[in-house]
Write an enzyme that holds these catalytic residues in place. Structure first.
Site, PDB file in Angstrom:
ATOM      1  N   SER A 188      63.991 -74.437  12.769  1.00 23.03           N
ATOM      2  CA  SER A 188      63.359 -75.738  12.554  1.00 23.03           C
ATOM      3  C   SER A 188      63.109 -75.943  11.070  1.00 23.03           C
ATOM      4  O   SER A 188      63.429 -75.091  10.252  1.00 23.03           O
ATOM      5  CB  SER A 188      62.034 -75.792  13.308  1.00 23.03           C
ATOM      6  OG  SER A 188      61.108 -74.935  12.661  1.00 23.03           O
ATOM      7  N   LYS A 189      62.514 -77.076  10.780  1.00 26.67           N
ATOM      8  CA  LYS A 189      62.177 -77.431   9.396  1.00 26.67           C
ATOM      9  C   LYS A 189      61.419 -76.317   8.689  1.00 26.67           C
ATOM     10  O   LYS A 189      61.561 -76.099   7.501  1.00 26.67           O
ATOM     11  CB  LYS A 189      61.265 -78.663   9.406  1.00 26.67           C
ATOM     12  CG  LYS A 189      62.034 -79.958   9.331  1.00 26.67           C
ATOM     13  CD  LYS A 189      61.057 -81.087   9.048  1.00 26.67           C
ATOM     14  CE  LYS A 189      61.709 -82.393   9.486  1.00 26.67           C
ATOM     15  NZ  LYS A 189      60.887 -83.298  10.149  1.00 26.67           N
ATOM     16  N   ARG A 190      60.581 -75.652   9.450  1.00 26.45           N
ATOM     17  CA  ARG A 190      59.719 -74.602   8.927  1.00 26.45           C
ATOM     18  C   ARG A 190      60.531 -73.512   8.204  1.00 26.45           C
ATOM     19  O   ARG A 190      60.054 -72.889   7.266  1.00 26.45           O
ATOM     20  CB  ARG A 190      58.983 -73.976  10.116  1.00 26.45           C
ATOM     21  CG  ARG A 190      57.640 -73.395   9.846  1.00 26.45           C
ATOM     22  CD  ARG A 190      56.893 -73.236  11.152  1.00 26.45           C
ATOM     23  NE  ARG A 190      57.730 -72.727  12.236  1.00 26.45           N
ATOM     24  CZ  ARG A 190      58.061 -71.457  12.405  1.00 26.45           C
ATOM     25  NH1 ARG A 190      57.630 -70.555  11.558  1.00 26.45           N
ATOM     26  NH2 ARG A 190      58.810 -71.085  13.427  1.00 26.45           N
ATOM     27  N   HIS A 191      61.763 -73.291   8.662  1.00 27.75           N
ATOM     28  CA  HIS A 191      62.583 -72.246   8.047  1.00 27.75           C
ATOM     29  C   HIS A 191      63.296 -72.748   6.795  1.00 27.75           C
ATOM     30  O   HIS A 191      64.013 -72.004   6.146  1.00 27.75           O
ATOM     31  CB  HIS A 191      63.632 -71.731   9.050  1.00 27.75           C
ATOM     32  CG  HIS A 191      63.021 -71.108  10.259  1.00 27.75           C
ATOM     33  ND1 HIS A 191      62.976 -71.737  11.480  1.00 27.75           N
ATOM     34  CD2 HIS A 191      62.408 -69.916  10.422  1.00 27.75           C
ATOM     35  CE1 HIS A 191      62.368 -70.953  12.359  1.00 27.75           C
ATOM     36  NE2 HIS A 191      62.009 -69.846  11.747  1.00 27.75           N
ATOM     37  N   GLY A 192      63.088 -74.027   6.482  1.00 28.31           N
ATOM     38  CA  GLY A 192      63.750 -74.612   5.312  1.00 28.31           C
ATOM     39  C   GLY A 192      65.157 -75.032   5.664  1.00 28.31           C
ATOM     40  O   GLY A 192      65.758 -74.505   6.587  1.00 28.31           O
TER      41      GLY A 192
END
Ligand code: GLU
Length: 471
Positions: free
Chosen positions: A255-259
């Site tokens: 997800s976005k969280r992983h960049g």
């Protein structure tokens, strides 16, 4: 001659955001499968959700596909109104979807349901109280539409088989079975006349002649319902191939969280499309222990049998290594044109000469561009502490050497290096003691590509100017 049907695959993104890296992997697999089989690969934009679909998102998805080199075969698509589009639009087909539902009613495979939302709310509350699964109970399934309450706009529901099981032979996941009793009579057309996603997907896949539905395994549960629609229409279902998820390095869903969730992020960060193609290919697909797989090999080897069943983890270190490889083997002139910087013709020529030395040290195009910056630098450098120390220690040497550099006839890297070697010898010091301050003077830093080569590329005038400046 084989009488096998031509393979037709599709990528069917919902245009509600960017092209997600997981979507790109799905598109790549569907594209490879079609190309491997000399088939067709089609793009269908699933834009039925009018509130969330945007033209910007369609543009981003198309841009991402083009950048990745995933060309599709329905670019000449024309909608009902004669508008040319580069893709099939699901929304355009809404009337066709509705007609398909009416056909199912005609065939006795679907029916109008007049239950009001309030009534269904009560039904669910009662089911909950009794500890039953909450699902539509089929109250209009066998009821005469003549009993329909006045003024109520009905939905159309599919008559899902009440008994037995539905079996899907998934080309990746294998045999998957669901008991039909678990599924309720899903809505095909809403009371406002709009088709549901489930209906639209099936009708479109059929109309587009899709032979292999390759998509993420988050759609696995939809598949059983979709199979029922195929059956209700009397259509042959395509082959389904559900791809396992991509996880982040920590094992959570990517997800976005992983960049860097979007394909565009990778372009911006300086990854090459060939890197991403190779990297995405290896997420859940393998060919022995091969890590570096060219496009030609991928096209030759790709199959659904070698898609694994378990999720893959995204590994940024691996991606960087692959990118370093693809930068290294890429044509120098192509790399020059990929450096996102305004350069004069003369600077471009300099960069081209320096490229063999620069490209073997870069993991991304961004790094590559940064490593070339010193070539185009004008004025004094801002030195860090380490560089200043090297400069101070080397100043006396540089002063002597400057004269030789100025007087040189043939300003080649070999000649420059010879001067440095001879000078170090006469002084009884190591070459580095003289070359390192030279490096700092020319590049502004203690790390640079081979400095005598860089000096030749910079040219005699620029080199002597840079050396005098620190003298
Ligand atoms: N539009 C769906 C999505 O973006 C894909 C549907 C399908 O591939 O069947 O997830």
């Amino acid at each position: 001659m084989s009488n096998k049907k031509t393979v037709v695959t599709r990528f069917a993104p919902s245009p509600t955001g960017f092209l997600h890296i997981g979507g790109a992997r799905t598109a790549l697999f569907a594209w490879l499968y079609a190309r491997h089989n000399n088939g067709k690969f089609l793009l269908r934009v699933e834009d039925t959700d009018r509130a969330r679909s945007t033209p910007e998102s369609i543009a981003t998805i198309i841009e991402g596909m083009q950048w990745l080199g995933l060309d599709w075969d329905n670019k000449d698509y024309t909608d009902d109104k004669g508008n040319k589009r580069e893709y099939y639009s699901q929304y355009d087909q809404r009337e066709r979807h509705r007609q398909a539902a009416l056909k199912m009613i005609e065939r006795g495979a679907a029916y109008y349901c007049y239950a009001s939302p309030e009534e269904l709310e009560i039904m669910r509350a009662e089911q909950k109280e009794k500890g039953l699964p909450q699902k539509y109970d089929g109250r209009w399934r066998d009821r005469d539409p003549k009993e329909a309450p006045k003024g109520v706009k009905p939905v159309i529901r599919l008559k899902t088989p009440l008994t037995g099981a539905t079996v899907v032979e998934d080309a990746v996941m294998g045999k998957i079975t669901v008991e039909n009793a678990q599924l309720d009579d899903m809505i095909l057309v809403r009371s406002d006349g709009t088709p549901t996603y489930m209906l639209a997907v099936v009708v479109d896949d059929y109309d587009m002649g899709i032979t292999h539905v390759i998509r993420g395994d988050d759609h696995m549960t939809n598949t059983f319902r979709q199979v029922h629609i195929y059956n209700a229409m009397g259509w042959e279902a395509p082959v389904f191939a559900h791809l396992p998820m991509i996880l982040g390095p920590d094992g959570a869903k990517l997800s976005k969280r992983h960049g860097a969730p979007a394909v565009g992020d990778y372009k911006e960060k300086g990854y090459l499309p060939e890197t991403l193609r190779n990297y995405l290919l290896r997420l859940c697909w393998s060919h022995g222990d091969d890590e570096i797989i060219s496009d030609a090999q991928a096209l030759e080897w790709f199959n659904l049998e070698s898609v694994g069943k378990s999720p893959a983890r995204f590994d940024f270190a691996k991606l960087n290594n692959l990118n370093a490889h693809y930068i290294k083997v890429k044509d120098d002139a192509d790399l020059v044109s990929l450096i996102d910087k305004e350069l004069s013709q003369c600077e471009k020529e300099m960069l081209l000469k320096a490229m063999p030395d620069l490209k073997i040290r870069a993991q991304t195009l961004v790094e590559l561009a940064k490593s070339a910056e010193f070539l185009f630098h004008s004025g004094a450098f801002e030195f860090d502490e380490k560089s200043l120390k090297v400069l101070n220690e080397g100043k006396p040497y540089l002063k002597d050497i400057l004269e030789s550099l100025k007087n040189m006839k043939d300003f080649t890297s070999e000649n420059i290096e010879n001067i440095f070697r001879e000078y170090a010898d006469t002084k009884g010091v190591k070459l580095g003691a003289v070359a390192q301050p030279f490096r700092v003077a020319l590049s502004g830093s203690t790390v640079s590509p081979p400095i005598f080569k860089a000096a030749e590329i910079l040219g005699q005038r620029e080199v002597t100017e840079r050396v005098s400046r620190v003298g």
